[in-house]
Motif scaffolding. Structure first.
Motif: not given
Length: 398
Positions: A300, A373-374
């Motif tokens: 990410r 977070t995703s």
């Protein structure tokens, strides 16, 4: 008529919690908000930790414990410091707290008198300033320059010291920047603290969230004189996705740890019994879930940095740790917004993306985003941010 104390009247609300509350309120109204403000993993607590908590409940471990934590957890913490940080502590030099935040709060309460100064490198975590204030102290802000990756130097520290200086606080890896102090940088700062007889407060809550093979170094491990004046504050919240369990711990000189324990006995009494048994499982059980989360965070991070590099007016030093990107956006404000705070408010209103303005961290030209977070959320958020920047400033992507 309600009359509040003067010390409480001085407090400023937590901007990060306020942003999260606003985003949650908008979600409850049916809006599709993407929140990049909260500093907590989006993973659930690993299964073996949940099982340990259930087992503790089944065995009836639901009563008061010793104020400073149960022996079994202290033993696990001592082993952790020995194995991971090359630090040797006795049980009397360890205490368990109700989250790392309470550990810091207790520490400031027991070491500061009215007028004492704490040197706080900026950008800083929002609660340092308020907690020092509540203890009657004053924060002396020292700015970490961008050319030094937002970290302070020994010469800056030396210049900030006065006859009232009591302590230096260090946060490595850092919230909000994700930056890490090297062993050499820590050695130079520690030498100044020894020279001026300062306490060192080392906030190491993100120590396991480090990427690219870079090591975590605890300043207490570098020199015996550093060790004798350092109080380490950390916990299980970030590493093990246990933010709601509220288990932190502190290690340091026995006199200070005992005073913190005594204070805790008159506030929370003890950390939650069940959460303490869960924390034992976290520290002593499999670390595979940590590796899984770390791999996801790195993926990410890399995605976020790539997107930032393609938004005109944005720049960001790649963070080697934690799960935040601290983005300089002043050049993207254009003439429409007078401050990053105004820009961030408009972003939430117009595009339903929640970020935290840098003013919360003592750095007015920045925003902090959390990539805990995703990937789907990150993609959606950056699509909206790009659209917002283009629409509001007429700047185009590179």
């Amino acid at each position: 008529m309600t009359k509040l104390s003067d010390r409480v009247k001085q407090l400023s609300p937590s901007p990060t919690l306020a942003i999260t509350a606003t985003a949650n309120s908008l979600k409850q109204q049916g809006h599709n908000v993407v929140g990049l403000g909260a500093g907590e993993p989006d993973f659930n607590t690993p299964e073996h930790i949940l099982a340990a908590a259930k087992d503790a409940m089944d065995k009836g471990y639901t009563k008061y414990t010793a104020s400073g934590g149960i022996k079994e957890l202290k033993d696990a913490i001592i082993a952790k410091f020995e194995n991971e940080n090359r630090l040797t502590y006795s049980p009397k030099e360890i205490m368990v707290t109700v989250g790392g935040k309470e550990g810091l709060y207790n520490l400031f309460q027991v070491i500061l008198n009215d007028g004492d100064e704490v040197i706080v490198p900026a950008p800083y975590w929002v609660s340092y300033i308020e907690q020092v204030k509540l203890a009657g102290g004053s924060s002396v802000i020292v700015e970490g320059k961008e050319e030094n990756h937002l970290k302070i130097t020994a010469s800056q520290l030396e210049e900030a010291i006065t006859s009232n200086t009591k302590a230096l606080i260090l946060n490595s890896p850092s919230n909000p920047t994700g930056m890490i102090y090297s062993a050499q940088e820590l050695k130079e700062l520690g030498d100044v603290c020894v020279k001026h007889d300062l306490l060192i407060i080392s906030d190491e809550i993100y120590e396991h969230l480090i990427y690219d093979g870079k090591p975590h170094v605890s300043i207490a491990s570098l020199d015996e004189e550093f060790f004798q004046r350092t109080i380490i504050i950390t916990g299980v919240s970030k590493t093990y996705a246990m933010t709601g369990w509220r288990i932190g711990y502190a290690a340091g000189p026995q006199e200070i740890i005992q005073a913190m324990t005594d204070l805790q006995s008159h506030s929370t009494s003890n950390p939650t019994s069940i959460a303490q048994y869960a924390a034992i499982a976290a520290l002593t059980g499999t670390q595979e879930p940590v590796a899984t989360m770390l791999s996801a965070f790195k993926e990410r991070r890399d995605y976020v940095i790539e997107r930032i590099q393609n938004i005109a007016g944005f720049r960001c030093i790649t963070p080697p740790g934690a799960f935040y990107a601290f983005i300089h956006i002043k050049d993207a404000l254009g003439s429409k917004y007078g401050s990053v705070d105004e820009w961030s408010t408009a972003l939430l209103k117009d595009e339903l993306v929640a970020v935290v303005p840098g003013s919360a961290f003592g750095a007015d030209d920045y925003i902090r985003i959390s990539y805990a977070t995703s990937m789907d959320n990150l993609k959606e958020a950056f699509d909206r941010i790009e659209h917002f920047v283009h629409a509001s400033t007429s700047l185009v992507s590179k």
